[in-house]
Design a protein around this motif. Structure first.
Motif, PDB file in Angstrom:
ATOM      1  N   GLY A  11       0.914  -1.296  -0.234  1.00  0.00           N
ATOM      2  CA  GLY A  11       0.110  -0.033   0.024  1.00  0.00           C
ATOM      3  C   GLY A  11       0.961   1.442   0.226  1.00  0.00           C
ATOM      4  O   GLY A  11       0.592   2.300  -0.850  1.00  0.00           O
ATOM      5  N   LEU A  12       2.028   1.333   0.862  1.00  0.00           N
ATOM      6  CA  LEU A  12       2.668   2.305   0.861  1.00  0.00           C
ATOM      7  C   LEU A  12       3.558   2.509  -0.497  1.00  0.00           C
ATOM      8  O   LEU A  12       3.649   3.700  -0.850  1.00  0.00           O
ATOM      9  N   ALA A  13       3.786   1.399  -0.999  1.00  0.00           N
ATOM     10  CA  ALA A  13       4.806   1.508  -2.254  1.00  0.00           C
ATOM     11  C   ALA A  13       3.909   2.143  -3.462  1.00  0.00           C
ATOM     12  O   ALA A  13       4.144   2.828  -4.203  1.00  0.00           O
ATOM     13  N   LEU A  14       2.354   1.894  -3.452  1.00  0.00           N
ATOM     14  CA  LEU A  14       1.504   2.256  -4.484  1.00  0.00           C
ATOM     15  C   LEU A  14       1.456   3.605  -4.218  1.00  0.00           C
ATOM     16  O   LEU A  14       1.117   4.587  -5.183  1.00  0.00           O
ATOM     17  N   VAL A  15       1.108   4.094  -2.961  1.00  0.00           N
ATOM     18  CA  VAL A  15       0.999   5.637  -2.620  1.00  0.00           C
ATOM     19  C   VAL A  15       2.266   6.194  -3.210  1.00  0.00           C
ATOM     20  O   VAL A  15       1.989   7.433  -3.608  1.00  0.00           O
ATOM     21  N   ALA A  16       3.524   5.759  -3.074  1.00  0.00           N
ATOM     22  CA  ALA A  16       4.642   6.419  -3.662  1.00  0.00           C
ATOM     23  C   ALA A  16       4.649   6.675  -5.123  1.00  0.00           C
ATOM     24  O   ALA A  16       5.272   7.553  -5.575  1.00  0.00           O
ATOM     25  N   VAL A  17       4.250   5.579  -5.471  1.00  0.00           N
ATOM     26  CA  VAL A  17       4.212   5.542  -7.016  1.00  0.00           C
ATOM     27  C   VAL A  17       3.134   6.189  -7.837  1.00  0.00           C
ATOM     28  O   VAL A  17       3.271   7.048  -8.793  1.00  0.00           O
ATOM     29  N   LEU A  18       1.749   6.114  -7.163  1.00  0.00           N
ATOM     30  CA  LEU A  18       0.774   6.750  -7.860  1.00  0.00           C
ATOM     31  C   LEU A  18       0.701   8.310  -7.446  1.00  0.00           C
ATOM     32  O   LEU A  18      -0.011   9.085  -8.065  1.00  0.00           O
ATOM     33  N   ALA A  19       0.976   8.636  -6.139  1.00  0.00           N
ATOM     34  CA  ALA A  19       0.924  10.104  -5.405  1.00  0.00           C
ATOM     35  C   ALA A  19       2.207  10.774  -5.661  1.00  0.00           C
ATOM     36  O   ALA A  19       3.316  10.015  -5.795  1.00  0.00           O
ATOM     37  N   ASP A  20       2.305  11.684  -4.935  1.00  0.00           N
ATOM     38  CA  ASP A  20       3.606  12.250  -4.665  1.00  0.00           C
ATOM     39  C   ASP A  20       4.440  11.637  -3.579  1.00  0.00           C
ATOM     40  O   ASP A  20       3.904  11.105  -2.739  1.00  0.00           O
ATOM     41  N   LEU A  21       5.769  12.115  -3.471  1.00  0.00           N
ATOM     42  CA  LEU A  21       6.483  11.659  -2.196  1.00  0.00           C
ATOM     43  C   LEU A  21       6.217  12.164  -0.845  1.00  0.00           C
ATOM     44  O   LEU A  21       6.104  11.635   0.034  1.00  0.00           O
ATOM     45  N   ASP A  22       5.407  13.540  -1.063  1.00  0.00           N
ATOM     46  CA  ASP A  22       5.326  14.122   0.310  1.00  0.00           C
ATOM     47  C   ASP A  22       3.988  13.260   0.817  1.00  0.00           C
ATOM     48  O   ASP A  22       4.028  13.130   2.293  1.00  0.00           O
ATOM     49  N   THR A  23       3.049  12.863   0.072  1.00  0.00           N
ATOM     50  CA  THR A  23       1.822  12.052   0.437  1.00  0.00           C
ATOM     51  C   THR A  23       2.397  10.759   1.119  1.00  0.00           C
ATOM     52  O   THR A  23       1.739  10.186   1.939  1.00  0.00           O
ATOM     53  N   ALA A  24       3.172   9.984   0.292  1.00  0.00           N
ATOM     54  CA  ALA A  24       3.711   8.770   0.837  1.00  0.00           C
ATOM     55  C   ALA A  24       4.510   8.974   2.229  1.00  0.00           C
ATOM     56  O   ALA A  24       4.406   8.041   2.867  1.00  0.00           O
ATOM     57  N   GLY A  25       5.208  10.030   2.339  1.00  0.00           N
ATOM     58  CA  GLY A  25       5.847  10.120   3.601  1.00  0.00           C
ATOM     59  C   GLY A  25       4.788  10.214   4.769  1.00  0.00           C
ATOM     60  O   GLY A  25       5.154  10.119   5.823  1.00  0.00           O
ATOM     61  N   GLN A  26       3.856  11.087   4.376  1.00  0.00           N
ATOM     62  CA  GLN A  26       3.041  11.331   5.651  1.00  0.00           C
ATOM     63  C   GLN A  26       2.275  10.000   5.757  1.00  0.00           C
ATOM     64  O   GLN A  26       1.833   9.920   7.066  1.00  0.00           O
ATOM     65  N   ALA A  27       1.775   9.120   4.791  1.00  0.00           N
ATOM     66  CA  ALA A  27       0.950   7.879   5.213  1.00  0.00           C
ATOM     67  C   ALA A  27       1.886   7.121   6.090  1.00  0.00           C
ATOM     68  O   ALA A  27       1.646   6.573   6.791  1.00  0.00           O
ATOM     69  N   ALA A  28       3.242   7.015   5.580  1.00  0.00           N
ATOM     70  CA  ALA A  28       4.088   6.125   6.252  1.00  0.00           C
ATOM     71  C   ALA A  28       4.457   6.242   7.644  1.00  0.00           C
ATOM     72  O   ALA A  28       4.447   5.795   8.615  1.00  0.00           O
ATOM     73  N   SER A  29       4.309   7.862   7.999  1.00  0.00           N
ATOM     74  CA  SER A  29       4.349   8.155   9.499  1.00  0.00           C
ATOM     75  C   SER A  29       3.201   7.709  10.095  1.00  0.00           C
ATOM     76  O   SER A  29       3.253   7.320  11.368  1.00  0.00           O
ATOM     77  N   VAL A  30       2.078   7.978   9.548  1.00  0.00           N
ATOM     78  CA  VAL A  30       0.740   7.960  10.301  1.00  0.00           C
ATOM     79  C   VAL A  30       0.798   6.143  10.486  1.00  0.00           C
ATOM     80  O   VAL A  30       0.395   5.739  11.481  1.00  0.00           O
TER      81      VAL A  30
END
Length: 129
Positions: free
Chosen positions: A14-33
């Motif tokens: 899920g986090l890899a998909l967020v990093a690929v499909l969205a921007d890196l800032d969104t992936a970083g925020q999702a990973a911290s949550v």
């Protein structure tokens, strides 16, 4: 164990998909949550395990069946059983044996069991010490 591995795999995908499909800032925020939630879950599991006595087997389990008496340590100067009583003087403190570590203690129905020594005690129905 397999459930934990499966959840970790899903979170990673899920986090890899967020990093690929969205921007890196969104992936970083999702990973911290997600990391915070996993950390809180791990804390909860460790606290529950601590209070349940799980983990290492350094403790002793004491179990007694119906009508039974079980003690995790020594029994000294006691009366155990229906209508039992202590009639003599108190047992002197120096004569009490030291506590030992050992196996679990289990007394079956109407039984008496101890994880240590039974000294200067009355055991059984109507007994006196």
């Amino acid at each position: 164990m397999w459930v934990t591995a499966g959840l970790a795999l899903l979170a990673t995908v899920g986090l890899a998909l967020v990093a690929v499909l969205a921007d890196l800032d969104t992936a970083g925020q999702a990973a911290s949550v997600v990391g915070s939630m996993v950390g809180l879950a791990a804390l909860l599991v460790s606290v529950v395990t601590l209070f349940r006595g799980g983990g290492s087997r350094s403790g002793r389990r004491v179990r007694a069946g119906r009508g039974a008496v079980a003690a995790g340590g020594n029994i000294t100067g006691s009366a155990l059983g229906k209508d039992s009583k202590v009639t003599g003087p108190r047992t002197p403190p120096g004569s009490v044996p030291t506590q030992r570590d050992g196996d679990d203690v289990r007394a079956g129905r109407d039984g008496v069991a101890t994880g240590g020594d039974i000294t200067d005690s009355a055991l059984g129905e109507g007994s006196e010490r």
